[in-house]
Design a protein around this motif. Structure first.
Motif, short mmCIF file in Angstrom:
data_model
loop_
_atom_site.label_atom_id
_atom_site.label_comp_id
_atom_site.label_asym_id
_atom_site.label_seq_id
_atom_site.Cartn_x
_atom_site.Cartn_y
_atom_site.Cartn_z
N TYR A 56 -9.98 6.55 7.52
CA TYR A 56 -8.53 6.75 7.47
C TYR A 56 -8.24 7.87 6.48
CZ TYR A 56 -7.95 2.04 9.58
OH TYR A 56 -7.99 0.95 10.40
N GLY A 57 -7.32 8.76 6.86
CA GLY A 57 -6.99 9.84 5.93
C GLY A 57 -5.81 10.65 6.38
N PHE A 58 -5.47 11.68 5.60
CA PHE A 58 -4.30 12.53 5.90
C PHE A 58 -4.49 13.85 5.18
CE2 PHE A 58 -3.67 10.04 2.10
CZ PHE A 58 -3.25 10.97 1.19
N SER A 59 -3.71 14.85 5.63
CA SER A 59 -3.78 16.16 4.99
C SER A 59 -2.47 16.52 4.31
CB SER A 59 -4.12 17.23 6.04
OG SER A 59 -5.52 17.29 6.22
N TYR A 60 -2.51 17.58 3.52
CA TYR A 60 -1.30 18.11 2.87
C TYR A 60 -0.71 19.22 3.74
CZ TYR A 60 -2.24 15.91 -1.71
OH TYR A 60 -2.43 15.04 -2.74
N GLY A 78 -11.18 -2.25 12.99
CA GLY A 78 -11.68 -1.67 14.24
C GLY A 78 -13.18 -1.38 14.25
N GLN A 79 -13.75 -1.16 13.11
CA GLN A 79 -15.19 -0.87 13.00
C GLN A 79 -15.76 -1.69 11.82
OE1 GLN A 79 -16.99 0.89 15.06
NE2 GLN A 79 -15.34 1.83 16.25
N PRO A 80 -17.07 -1.92 11.83
CA PRO A 80 -17.66 -2.70 10.73
C PRO A 80 -17.42 -2.08 9.34
CG PRO A 80 -19.22 -2.44 12.54
CD PRO A 80 -18.02 -1.60 12.89
N ALA A 81 -17.41 -0.74 9.28
CA ALA A 81 -17.19 -0.10 7.98
C ALA A 81 -15.90 0.70 8.02
CB ALA A 81 -18.37 0.81 7.63
N GLU A 82 -15.01 0.45 7.07
CA GLU A 82 -13.71 1.12 7.05
C GLU A 82 -13.50 1.84 5.72
OE1 GLU A 82 -10.77 -1.46 9.63
OE2 GLU A 82 -11.94 -2.71 8.27
N ILE A 83 -13.31 3.14 5.83
CA ILE A 83 -13.19 3.98 4.63
C ILE A 83 -11.82 4.63 4.58
CG2 ILE A 83 -14.11 6.04 3.45
CD1 ILE A 83 -16.82 5.39 4.91
N LEU A 104 -6.01 -3.39 0.36
CA LEU A 104 -5.63 -3.04 1.73
C LEU A 104 -6.75 -3.32 2.72
CD1 LEU A 104 -3.76 0.35 1.09
CD2 LEU A 104 -2.71 -1.83 1.69
N GLY A 105 -7.89 -3.77 2.23
CA GLY A 105 -8.97 -4.20 3.13
C GLY A 105 -10.02 -3.15 3.42
N TYR A 106 -9.97 -1.99 2.75
CA TYR A 106 -11.00 -0.97 3.00
C TYR A 106 -12.29 -1.31 2.25
CZ TYR A 106 -7.06 1.59 4.86
OH TYR A 106 -5.96 1.95 5.61
N ASP A 107 -13.41 -0.90 2.85
CA ASP A 107 -14.70 -1.17 2.21
C ASP A 107 -14.97 -0.17 1.08
OD1 ASP A 107 -15.46 -3.28 4.06
OD2 ASP A 107 -15.50 -1.66 5.53
N TYR A 108 -14.41 1.03 1.26
CA TYR A 108 -14.59 2.05 0.23
C TYR A 108 -13.42 3.01 0.27
CZ TYR A 108 -16.50 5.82 -2.59
OH TYR A 108 -16.67 6.78 -3.57
N ILE A 109 -12.99 3.47 -0.90
CA ILE A 109 -11.91 4.45 -0.97
C ILE A 109 -12.46 5.71 -1.62
CG2 ILE A 109 -9.61 4.94 -1.90
CD1 ILE A 109 -9.45 1.65 -1.89
N ALA A 110 -12.52 6.78 -0.81
CA ALA A 110 -13.12 8.04 -1.27
C ALA A 110 -12.02 8.95 -1.80
CB ALA A 110 -13.85 8.71 -0.11
N LEU A 111 -12.10 9.29 -3.09
CA LEU A 111 -11.05 10.09 -3.72
C LEU A 111 -11.52 11.52 -3.98
CD1 LEU A 111 -9.88 7.47 -6.39
CD2 LEU A 111 -8.70 8.05 -4.26
#
Ligand code: MN
Length: 282
Positions: A56-60, A78-83, A104-111
Motif C-alpha cells: 500500500y502506498g501513495f505519491s506526492y 488480500g495477501q499473506p504479507a501486507e506492507i 492498521l493491521g500491516y505486517d511492516y511499515i516502510a518509511l
C-alpha cells in the motif's frame, strides 16, 4: 538499473523532492513488468500474488502535504504479507504518529524521507535512510533494510552497504606537537578508518603558543571537507603575569584571568597575550 533485476519486484513512490508534476517523466515512462510505480496521491495497492505480498502506498503531487492518505485505511488481508509504504513523517510531509499506523493491521511499515536510518517500532516500522550519506552531517552507517515476513511475523535487519561514510574525527594535540607531526597523525588516523571516507577533522588540546597549524596542507588524501582548530595556546598565564607585574602584559592578564576556557574573555586573553608577547620580542 531496475530493469536489470531478475529476481526482484520493485515498488516505489514519488516523494517531496521528485513529486509528480503534470508533465513528470514518471507518468509516461514505461517500466518493466517487475517495476511498480505508484502514481496516485491517494492510497493505492500493488498486488504481487506470485510472492504473496501487497504493498500500500501513495505519491506526492506537491512539495509539501500535511494530510495523511493512510489514515484509517486498514490492511484488507488480500495477501499473506501486507506492507504499508509512507514517504514523510514530519509536520509538513505526511505526519506519521506511531499509534495511528501501528494498529492498521500491516505486517511492516516502510518509511522514507529521513536520511538517517532509524527504527521506529522494532520489527514493524523503520526508516531505511539514504543508501549513501548525502551531506556532511549525515554521519554513521548507511544502507538498506532486509526483512522477511513469515506467517505474519516480520523480522528486519539493517544492512550497511554505503561505499562511503562522513566521519567527524577529533584529533588531540599536545604542546610538543609540530605541524608536520600533526599532519602524520591525521594521515594515520584516516588510514586506520579508511581513506574512502570523507572527514571533518576537529583539532583540540593545547598547542605550543608559537605554532599556527597550516591545516590546508594536511589534507593528504583530498578527503577532508572541513577543519576546525579548537586548540588553545599552552601559556602559563600566572607565570607570565608574575614576570610582567610592572608592565601592560601583566596588567592585561590580571584583567582577564579566571574566565572559563570556552569564554570570549579567554579567547581575548590568548590573542592579547600572543600579540603583546610578539611585540615584546620584537
Ligand atoms: Mn523526502
Amino acid at each position: 538499473m531496475f530493469a536489470r533485476l531478475v529476481k526482484t519486484q520493485v515498488v516505489f513512490c514519488a516523494g517531496n523532492h521528485d513529486y509528480l508534476k503534470k508533465d513528470s517523466y514518471y507518468r509516461t515512462f514505461s517500466w518493466e513488468k517487475h517495476v511498480h510505480m505508484m502514481l496516485n496521491r491517494e492510497l493505492e495497492t500493488v498486488e504481487l500474488p506470485e510472492i504473496g505480498t501487497v504493498v500500500y502506498g501513495f505519491s506526492y503531487e506537491s512539495r509539501e502535504r500535511t494530510d495523511k492518505p493512510y489514515a484509517g485505511k486498514r490492511a484488507k488481508g488480500g495477501q499473506p504479507a501486507e506492507i504499508l509504504m509512507i514517504h514523510g513523517g514530519d509536520e509538513r510531509h505526511v505526519p506519521v504518529k506511531r499509534e495511528e499506523v501501528s494498529n492498521l493491521g500491516y505486517d511492516y511499515i516502510a518509511l522514507g524521507h529521513i536520511h538517517k536510518p532509524q527504527n521506529i517500532i522494532p520489527g514493524k516500522m523503520a526508516y531505511c535512510g539514504a543508501p549513501e550519506p548525502i551531506d556532511k552531517n549525515d554521519t554513521g552507517k548507511h544502507g538498506y533494510i532486509y526483512g522477511e515476513i513469515v506467517d505474519k511475523k516480520c523480522r528486519v535487519r539493517f544492512v550497511p552497504s554505503a561505499v562511503r561514510e562522513y566521519i567527524h574525527m577529533e584529533i588531540r594535540v599536545t604542546e610538543d606537537i609540530s605541524g608536520s607531526i600533526l599532519k602524520e597523525k591525521i594521515r594515520k588516523a584516516i588510514e586506520e578508518k579508511g581513506i574512502q571516507h570523507i572527514y571533518k577533522i576537529v583539532i583540540t588540546g593545547f598547542r605550543s603558543p608559537d605554532i599556527l597549524f597550516d591545516l590546508q596542507a594536511m589534507d593528504v588524501y583530498g578527503n577532508i571537507i572541513e577543519f576546525v582548530d579548537n586548540t588553545k595556546p599552552s601559556y602559563d598565564f600566572e607565570k607570565i603575569r608574575r614576570q610582567n607585574k610592572a608592565n601592560i602584559l601583566g596588567k592585561f592578564i590580571g584583567q582577564l584571568e579566571g574566565y572559563g576556557e570556552d569564554s570570549i574573555q579567554y579567547r581575548a586573553l590568548c590573542e592579547g597575550v600572543q600579540a603583546l608577547m610578539e611585540t615584546k620580542r620584537g
